[in-house]
Design a protein around this motif. Structure first.
Motif, PDB file in Angstrom:
ATOM      1  N   ASN A 244      15.072 -26.718   9.675  1.00 31.12           N
ATOM      2  CA  ASN A 244      15.360 -27.952  10.401  1.00 31.12           C
ATOM      3  C   ASN A 244      15.756 -27.594  11.834  1.00 31.12           C
ATOM      4  N   LYS A 245      14.772 -27.507  12.712  1.00 24.38           N
ATOM      5  CA  LYS A 245      15.010 -27.037  14.081  1.00 24.38           C
ATOM      6  C   LYS A 245      15.890 -27.984  14.876  1.00 24.38           C
ATOM      7  N   SER A 246      15.696 -29.290  14.706  1.00 20.50           N
ATOM      8  CA  SER A 246      16.506 -30.241  15.473  1.00 20.50           C
ATOM      9  C   SER A 246      17.977 -30.157  15.063  1.00 20.50           C
ATOM     10  N   LEU A 247      18.228 -29.970  13.773  1.00 19.99           N
ATOM     11  CA  LEU A 247      19.600 -29.802  13.311  1.00 19.99           C
ATOM     12  C   LEU A 247      20.204 -28.529  13.874  1.00 19.99           C
ATOM     13  N   PHE A 248      19.445 -27.441  13.820  1.00 14.32           N
ATOM     14  CA  PHE A 248      19.928 -26.166  14.342  1.00 14.32           C
ATOM     15  C   PHE A 248      20.285 -26.279  15.820  1.00 14.32           C
ATOM     16  N   GLU A 249      19.394 -26.867  16.616  1.00 12.99           N
ATOM     17  CA  GLU A 249      19.626 -26.964  18.056  1.00 12.99           C
ATOM     18  C   GLU A 249      20.821 -27.853  18.366  1.00 12.99           C
ATOM     19  N   SER A 250      20.970 -28.936  17.612  1.00  5.61           N
ATOM     20  CA  SER A 250      22.086 -29.846  17.854  1.00  5.61           C
ATOM     21  C   SER A 250      23.420 -29.186  17.527  1.00  5.61           C
TER      22      SER A 250
END
Length: 375
Positions: A244-250
Protein backbone atom coordinates in the motif's frame (compact mmCIF):
# COMPACT_ATOMS: atom_id res chain seq x y z
CA UNK A 1 10.83 -40.24 -3.82
CA UNK A 2 9.14 -37.56 -5.96
CA UNK A 3 7.03 -35.06 -4.05
CA UNK A 4 4.55 -32.55 -5.48
CA UNK A 5 3.31 -29.71 -3.25
CA UNK A 6 0.25 -27.88 -4.55
CA UNK A 7 -0.98 -24.55 -3.21
CA UNK A 8 -3.25 -21.89 -4.69
CA UNK A 9 -2.80 -18.14 -5.04
CA UNK A 10 -6.22 -17.44 -3.49
CA UNK A 11 -4.73 -16.58 -0.10
CA UNK A 12 -1.08 -16.16 0.83
CA UNK A 13 -1.18 -18.67 3.69
CA UNK A 14 -1.54 -21.63 1.32
CA UNK A 15 1.68 -20.67 -0.46
CA UNK A 16 3.58 -19.99 2.75
CA UNK A 17 2.69 -23.43 4.09
CA UNK A 18 3.84 -25.04 0.83
CA UNK A 19 7.18 -23.20 0.86
CA UNK A 20 7.78 -24.13 4.51
CA UNK A 21 7.16 -27.83 3.78
CA UNK A 22 9.43 -27.72 0.73
CA UNK A 23 12.21 -26.18 2.80
CA UNK A 24 11.84 -28.80 5.54
CA UNK A 25 11.83 -31.68 3.06
CA UNK A 26 15.07 -30.49 1.47
CA UNK A 27 16.68 -30.01 4.88
CA UNK A 28 15.61 -33.54 5.80
CA UNK A 29 17.57 -34.99 2.90
CA UNK A 30 15.15 -35.02 -0.02
CA UNK A 31 16.83 -33.85 -3.21
CA UNK A 32 15.66 -30.44 -4.39
CA UNK A 33 15.17 -31.97 -7.84
CA UNK A 34 12.62 -34.37 -6.37
CA UNK A 35 10.40 -31.67 -4.87
CA UNK A 36 8.10 -29.52 -6.99
CA UNK A 37 6.01 -26.67 -5.60
CA UNK A 38 3.28 -25.40 -7.89
CA UNK A 39 0.24 -23.16 -7.90
CA UNK A 40 -2.61 -25.50 -8.82
CA UNK A 41 -4.42 -22.61 -10.50
CA UNK A 42 -1.57 -22.18 -13.00
CA UNK A 43 -2.66 -25.38 -14.72
CA UNK A 44 -6.06 -23.92 -15.59
CA UNK A 45 -6.83 -21.27 -18.17
CA UNK A 46 -5.73 -17.68 -17.48
CA UNK A 47 -9.42 -16.79 -17.13
CA UNK A 48 -9.96 -19.54 -14.55
CA UNK A 49 -7.05 -18.44 -12.40
CA UNK A 50 -7.91 -14.75 -12.61
CA UNK A 51 -11.60 -15.30 -11.90
CA UNK A 52 -10.89 -17.74 -9.05
CA UNK A 53 -8.56 -15.30 -7.30
CA UNK A 54 -10.51 -12.14 -8.19
CA UNK A 55 -13.80 -13.66 -7.00
CA UNK A 56 -12.29 -14.38 -3.58
CA UNK A 57 -10.61 -10.99 -3.13
CA UNK A 58 -13.61 -9.05 -4.48
CA UNK A 59 -15.95 -10.76 -2.02
CA UNK A 60 -13.76 -10.29 1.06
CA UNK A 61 -13.17 -6.64 0.14
CA UNK A 62 -16.68 -5.53 -0.83
CA UNK A 63 -19.06 -8.17 0.57
CA UNK A 64 -17.27 -9.75 3.53
CA UNK A 65 -20.50 -10.56 5.37
CA UNK A 66 -21.89 -12.34 2.32
CA UNK A 67 -18.61 -14.27 2.06
CA UNK A 68 -19.05 -15.36 5.66
CA UNK A 69 -22.60 -16.55 4.95
CA UNK A 70 -21.42 -18.44 1.86
CA UNK A 71 -18.61 -20.01 3.88
CA UNK A 72 -20.99 -21.13 6.63
CA UNK A 73 -23.49 -22.55 4.16
CA UNK A 74 -20.81 -24.63 2.46
CA UNK A 75 -19.99 -26.16 5.83
CA UNK A 76 -23.59 -27.28 6.29
CA UNK A 77 -23.91 -30.98 5.33
CA UNK A 78 -27.14 -30.65 3.34
CA UNK A 79 -26.09 -27.53 1.44
CA UNK A 80 -22.68 -29.00 0.70
CA UNK A 81 -24.22 -32.27 -0.54
CA UNK A 82 -26.31 -30.28 -3.04
CA UNK A 83 -23.47 -28.00 -4.11
CA UNK A 84 -20.72 -30.62 -4.32
CA UNK A 85 -21.64 -32.22 -7.70
CA UNK A 86 -21.61 -28.82 -9.41
CA UNK A 87 -18.34 -27.92 -7.77
CA UNK A 88 -16.78 -31.26 -8.71
CA UNK A 89 -17.71 -30.94 -12.40
CA UNK A 90 -16.49 -27.33 -12.55
CA UNK A 91 -13.18 -28.14 -10.86
CA UNK A 92 -12.67 -31.30 -12.92
CA UNK A 93 -13.03 -29.33 -16.15
CA UNK A 94 -10.63 -26.58 -15.15
CA UNK A 95 -8.28 -28.99 -13.40
CA UNK A 96 -7.85 -31.46 -16.24
CA UNK A 97 -4.34 -30.18 -17.10
CA UNK A 98 -3.32 -30.47 -13.46
CA UNK A 99 -4.61 -34.03 -13.33
CA UNK A 100 -2.74 -34.83 -16.55
CA UNK A 101 0.45 -33.41 -15.06
CA UNK A 102 0.06 -35.56 -11.95
CA UNK A 103 -0.62 -38.71 -13.94
CA UNK A 104 2.35 -38.11 -16.24
CA UNK A 105 4.87 -37.02 -13.59
CA UNK A 106 3.76 -39.75 -11.14
CA UNK A 107 4.77 -38.17 -7.82
CA UNK A 108 4.98 -40.62 -4.93
CA UNK A 109 3.61 -38.10 -2.48
CA UNK A 110 1.29 -35.15 -3.11
CA UNK A 111 0.67 -32.47 -0.50
CA UNK A 112 -2.30 -30.14 -1.04
CA UNK A 113 -2.37 -26.91 0.96
CA UNK A 114 -5.56 -25.74 -0.78
CA UNK A 115 -8.88 -27.53 -1.20
CA UNK A 116 -9.10 -27.12 -5.01
CA UNK A 117 -6.35 -29.66 -5.71
CA UNK A 118 -7.46 -31.82 -2.76
CA UNK A 119 -10.96 -32.23 -4.22
CA UNK A 120 -9.72 -32.75 -7.78
CA UNK A 121 -7.11 -35.39 -6.96
CA UNK A 122 -9.14 -37.07 -4.23
CA UNK A 123 -11.99 -37.71 -6.66
CA UNK A 124 -9.57 -38.88 -9.36
CA UNK A 125 -8.03 -41.37 -6.94
CA UNK A 126 -11.46 -42.65 -5.92
CA UNK A 127 -12.24 -43.11 -9.62
CA UNK A 128 -9.27 -45.44 -10.00
CA UNK A 129 -6.63 -43.04 -11.29
CA UNK A 130 -3.03 -43.82 -10.31
CA UNK A 131 -2.45 -41.02 -7.81
CA UNK A 132 0.35 -41.17 -5.23
CA UNK A 133 -0.10 -40.81 -1.50
CA UNK A 134 -2.40 -37.81 -1.09
CA UNK A 135 -1.93 -35.67 2.02
CA UNK A 136 -4.10 -32.62 2.68
CA UNK A 137 -2.61 -29.88 4.86
CA UNK A 138 -5.50 -27.81 6.24
CA UNK A 139 -4.25 -24.25 6.68
CA UNK A 140 -6.94 -22.96 9.05
CA UNK A 141 -7.88 -23.99 12.58
CA UNK A 142 -11.34 -25.15 11.53
CA UNK A 143 -11.46 -27.76 8.70
CA UNK A 144 -14.62 -27.02 6.74
CA UNK A 145 -16.15 -29.66 4.49
CA UNK A 146 -14.46 -28.42 1.31
CA UNK A 147 -11.23 -29.92 2.66
CA UNK A 148 -12.74 -33.41 3.07
CA UNK A 149 -12.92 -35.86 0.17
CA UNK A 150 -12.81 -39.56 -0.47
CA UNK A 151 -9.49 -40.71 -1.89
CA UNK A 152 -7.43 -38.64 0.54
CA UNK A 153 -4.91 -40.80 2.38
CA UNK A 154 -4.02 -38.51 5.28
CA UNK A 155 -4.73 -35.12 6.78
CA UNK A 156 -2.40 -32.73 8.59
CA UNK A 157 -4.31 -30.25 10.76
CA UNK A 158 -3.37 -27.42 13.09
CA UNK A 159 -4.86 -28.57 16.39
CA UNK A 160 -6.45 -31.42 18.32
CA UNK A 161 -9.77 -29.57 17.99
CA UNK A 162 -9.45 -29.71 14.20
CA UNK A 163 -8.62 -33.42 14.36
CA UNK A 164 -11.71 -34.10 16.46
CA UNK A 165 -13.85 -32.14 13.98
CA UNK A 166 -12.69 -34.38 11.13
CA UNK A 167 -13.28 -37.52 13.19
CA UNK A 168 -16.80 -36.36 14.09
CA UNK A 169 -17.45 -35.88 10.38
CA UNK A 170 -16.46 -39.43 9.53
CA UNK A 171 -12.71 -39.34 8.88
CA UNK A 172 -10.73 -42.21 10.41
CA UNK A 173 -8.69 -40.79 13.29
CA UNK A 174 -5.68 -42.79 12.10
CA UNK A 175 -5.61 -40.65 8.97
CA UNK A 176 -5.33 -37.37 10.87
CA UNK A 177 -2.23 -35.81 12.42
CA UNK A 178 -2.64 -32.72 14.60
CA UNK A 179 0.82 -31.44 13.75
CA UNK A 180 0.48 -27.66 13.56
CA UNK A 181 1.04 -25.09 10.82
CA UNK A 182 4.39 -25.49 9.00
CA UNK A 183 6.55 -22.37 9.21
CA UNK A 184 9.97 -21.57 7.83
CA UNK A 185 12.97 -21.87 10.21
CA UNK A 186 13.29 -18.08 10.15
CA UNK A 187 10.23 -18.03 12.42
CA UNK A 188 11.99 -19.93 15.20
CA UNK A 189 12.92 -17.79 18.20
CA UNK A 190 16.43 -16.31 17.97
CA UNK A 191 16.83 -14.28 21.15
CA UNK A 192 18.15 -11.32 19.12
CA UNK A 193 15.58 -8.80 20.39
CA UNK A 194 17.97 -6.24 21.86
CA UNK A 195 20.39 -6.22 18.94
CA UNK A 196 17.54 -5.74 16.47
CA UNK A 197 16.04 -2.93 18.53
CA UNK A 198 19.43 -1.25 18.60
CA UNK A 199 19.65 -1.56 14.81
CA UNK A 200 16.44 0.49 14.50
CA UNK A 201 17.40 2.87 17.34
CA UNK A 202 14.62 1.57 19.55
CA UNK A 203 14.66 1.40 23.36
CA UNK A 204 14.74 -2.10 24.89
CA UNK A 205 12.72 -0.86 27.89
CA UNK A 206 9.68 0.17 25.85
CA UNK A 207 6.81 -2.06 24.72
CA UNK A 208 7.49 -2.76 21.03
CA UNK A 209 4.40 -3.10 18.84
CA UNK A 210 4.36 -4.58 15.34
CA UNK A 211 1.43 -3.07 13.45
CA UNK A 212 0.51 -4.73 10.17
CA UNK A 213 -1.96 -3.15 7.78
CA UNK A 214 -4.36 -6.05 7.30
CA UNK A 215 -7.76 -4.63 6.42
CA UNK A 216 -7.07 -1.20 7.93
CA UNK A 217 -7.20 1.79 5.66
CA UNK A 218 -5.28 5.02 5.96
CA UNK A 219 -7.56 6.75 8.46
CA UNK A 220 -7.67 3.83 10.90
CA UNK A 221 -3.90 3.34 10.87
CA UNK A 222 -3.42 7.00 11.65
CA UNK A 223 -5.94 6.77 14.49
CA UNK A 224 -4.04 3.89 16.04
CA UNK A 225 -0.69 5.67 15.78
CA UNK A 226 -2.16 8.97 17.00
CA UNK A 227 -3.91 7.21 19.88
CA UNK A 228 -0.66 5.64 21.04
CA UNK A 229 0.62 9.15 21.77
CA UNK A 230 -1.14 8.82 25.13
CA UNK A 231 1.45 6.11 25.91
CA UNK A 232 4.35 7.99 24.34
CA UNK A 233 6.80 7.25 27.18
CA UNK A 234 6.03 3.53 27.17
CA UNK A 235 5.71 2.34 23.55
CA UNK A 236 7.42 2.21 20.18
CA UNK A 237 6.05 0.85 16.93
CA UNK A 238 7.04 -0.93 13.73
CA UNK A 239 4.45 -0.34 10.99
CA UNK A 240 4.38 -2.60 7.92
CA UNK A 241 2.29 -1.17 5.07
CA UNK A 242 2.90 -3.97 2.58
CA UNK A 243 2.29 -2.88 -1.00
CA UNK A 244 0.00 0.00 0.00
CA UNK A 245 2.22 2.81 -1.31
CA UNK A 246 -0.14 5.66 -0.45
CA UNK A 247 -0.39 4.46 3.14
CA UNK A 248 3.38 4.09 3.38
CA UNK A 249 4.03 7.59 2.01
CA UNK A 250 1.42 9.18 4.25
CA UNK A 251 2.63 7.54 7.46
CA UNK A 252 6.29 8.02 6.56
CA UNK A 253 5.80 11.76 6.18
CA UNK A 254 4.36 12.19 9.68
CA UNK A 255 6.19 13.06 12.88
CA UNK A 256 5.47 11.05 16.02
CA UNK A 257 6.07 11.81 19.70
CA UNK A 258 7.32 8.25 20.30
CA UNK A 259 9.65 6.02 18.21
CA UNK A 260 8.02 4.77 14.99
CA UNK A 261 9.57 2.95 12.02
CA UNK A 262 7.39 2.71 8.90
CA UNK A 263 8.07 0.11 6.20
CA UNK A 264 6.48 -0.79 2.88
CA UNK A 265 6.71 -4.39 1.70
CA UNK A 266 9.28 -6.29 3.77
CA UNK A 267 11.08 -9.59 3.43
CA UNK A 268 12.39 -9.41 7.00
CA UNK A 269 9.17 -9.96 8.95
CA UNK A 270 10.86 -12.63 11.15
CA UNK A 271 13.37 -9.99 12.29
CA UNK A 272 10.61 -7.53 13.18
CA UNK A 273 8.74 -10.25 15.07
CA UNK A 274 11.91 -11.10 17.01
CA UNK A 275 12.14 -7.51 18.22
CA UNK A 276 8.43 -7.12 19.02
CA UNK A 277 6.46 -7.74 22.21
CA UNK A 278 2.99 -7.48 20.68
CA UNK A 279 1.64 -7.76 17.13
CA UNK A 280 -1.55 -6.29 15.66
CA UNK A 281 -2.70 -8.43 12.74
CA UNK A 282 -5.53 -10.33 11.09
CA UNK A 283 -5.92 -13.92 12.38
CA UNK A 284 -4.95 -15.77 9.22
CA UNK A 285 -3.62 -19.28 9.75
CA UNK A 286 -0.08 -18.51 8.55
CA UNK A 287 0.29 -15.16 10.30
CA UNK A 288 -1.02 -16.56 13.58
CA UNK A 289 1.26 -19.61 13.43
CA UNK A 290 4.32 -17.52 12.61
CA UNK A 291 3.62 -15.10 15.46
CA UNK A 292 3.06 -17.94 17.93
CA UNK A 293 6.25 -19.67 16.79
CA UNK A 294 8.13 -16.44 17.52
CA UNK A 295 6.40 -16.11 20.88
CA UNK A 296 4.77 -12.79 19.94
CA UNK A 297 1.21 -12.44 21.31
CA UNK A 298 -1.31 -10.95 18.90
CA UNK A 299 -4.14 -8.48 19.02
CA UNK A 300 -6.35 -10.16 16.43
CA UNK A 301 -8.35 -7.66 14.41
CA UNK A 302 -10.14 -7.31 11.09
CA UNK A 303 -10.90 -11.03 10.73
CA UNK A 304 -12.36 -11.96 7.36
CA UNK A 305 -15.81 -13.53 7.96
CA UNK A 306 -15.48 -17.26 7.39
CA UNK A 307 -12.10 -18.89 7.81
CA UNK A 308 -10.55 -16.09 9.87
CA UNK A 309 -13.51 -15.72 12.22
CA UNK A 310 -13.33 -19.48 12.80
CA UNK A 311 -9.62 -19.11 13.53
CA UNK A 312 -10.44 -16.34 15.97
CA UNK A 313 -13.05 -18.48 17.75
CA UNK A 314 -10.45 -21.16 18.36
CA UNK A 315 -7.77 -18.71 19.48
CA UNK A 316 -10.13 -16.94 21.86
CA UNK A 317 -11.32 -20.26 23.29
CA UNK A 318 -7.69 -21.13 24.02
CA UNK A 319 -7.05 -17.56 25.31
CA UNK A 320 -4.13 -17.33 22.89
CA UNK A 321 -4.82 -13.81 21.55
CA UNK A 322 -6.34 -10.49 22.47
CA UNK A 323 -9.23 -9.36 20.29
CA UNK A 324 -10.12 -5.80 19.27
CA UNK A 325 -11.88 -4.28 16.27
CA UNK A 326 -11.66 -0.50 16.46
CA UNK A 327 -8.52 1.61 16.84
CA UNK A 328 -9.84 2.69 20.25
CA UNK A 329 -10.19 -0.92 21.38
CA UNK A 330 -6.69 -1.73 20.13
CA UNK A 331 -5.21 1.18 22.08
CA UNK A 332 -7.15 0.07 25.17
CA UNK A 333 -5.63 -3.43 24.94
CA UNK A 334 -2.13 -1.97 24.51
CA UNK A 335 -2.66 0.28 27.52
CA UNK A 336 -3.69 -2.76 29.57
CA UNK A 337 -0.54 -4.60 28.54
CA UNK A 338 1.60 -1.60 29.41
CA UNK A 339 0.02 -1.61 32.85
CA UNK A 340 0.38 -5.36 33.45
CA UNK A 341 3.20 -7.29 31.77
CA UNK A 342 1.75 -10.56 33.09
CA UNK A 343 -0.95 -10.29 30.42
CA UNK A 344 1.71 -10.86 27.75
CA UNK A 345 3.36 -13.67 29.69
CA UNK A 346 0.04 -15.51 29.98
CA UNK A 347 -0.50 -15.30 26.22
CA UNK A 348 3.06 -16.48 25.55
CA UNK A 349 2.51 -19.56 27.71
CA UNK A 350 -0.65 -20.44 25.77
CA UNK A 351 1.14 -19.95 22.44
CA UNK A 352 3.89 -22.32 23.54
CA UNK A 353 1.26 -24.91 24.49
CA UNK A 354 -0.79 -24.89 21.29
CA UNK A 355 1.91 -24.03 18.72
CA UNK A 356 4.40 -26.41 17.15
CA UNK A 357 7.26 -24.33 15.68
CA UNK A 358 8.76 -27.53 14.23
CA UNK A 359 5.61 -28.58 12.38
CA UNK A 360 7.33 -28.44 8.98
CA UNK A 361 10.20 -30.61 10.21
CA UNK A 362 7.78 -33.06 11.81
CA UNK A 363 5.80 -33.34 8.59
CA UNK A 364 8.97 -33.91 6.58
CA UNK A 365 10.16 -36.63 8.97
CA UNK A 366 6.74 -38.28 8.98
CA UNK A 367 6.56 -38.67 5.20
CA UNK A 368 7.76 -42.27 5.02
CA UNK A 369 5.66 -43.35 7.98
CA UNK A 370 2.53 -41.75 6.52
CA UNK A 371 3.08 -43.31 3.10
CA UNK A 372 3.87 -46.79 4.35
CA UNK A 373 0.93 -46.76 6.76
CA UNK A 374 -1.62 -46.18 4.02
CA UNK A 375 -0.15 -47.87 0.94
Amino acid sequence: MKILILHASAGEGHRRAAIAVESALIRSGVSKADVQVADALDFGSPFFKKSYVDFYYWFIKYLPVMWGVFYALLDHPIVYRVFYPVRRVYNAWHGRKLLKHVLESKPDWIICTHFFSAELLGHAKTSGKNIGHLLVLVTDFHPVRVWMHSGIDSYWVLSEDAKQTLIQRGVDGGQVTAGGFPVLPEFQKTGDRNSILKKYQFDSERLTILLTTGSFGLGEQERILDGLASLQDKVQCFVVCGRNKSLFESLKSKKYVYPVQVFGFVDFMPELMDASDLMVAKPGGATTAEAMAKGVPMIATGAIPGQETENLKFLLKEKAVFSAETPEEIICVIASVVGDSNLLNEKRRVCERICNPRAAEDLAQARFKLVSAHD
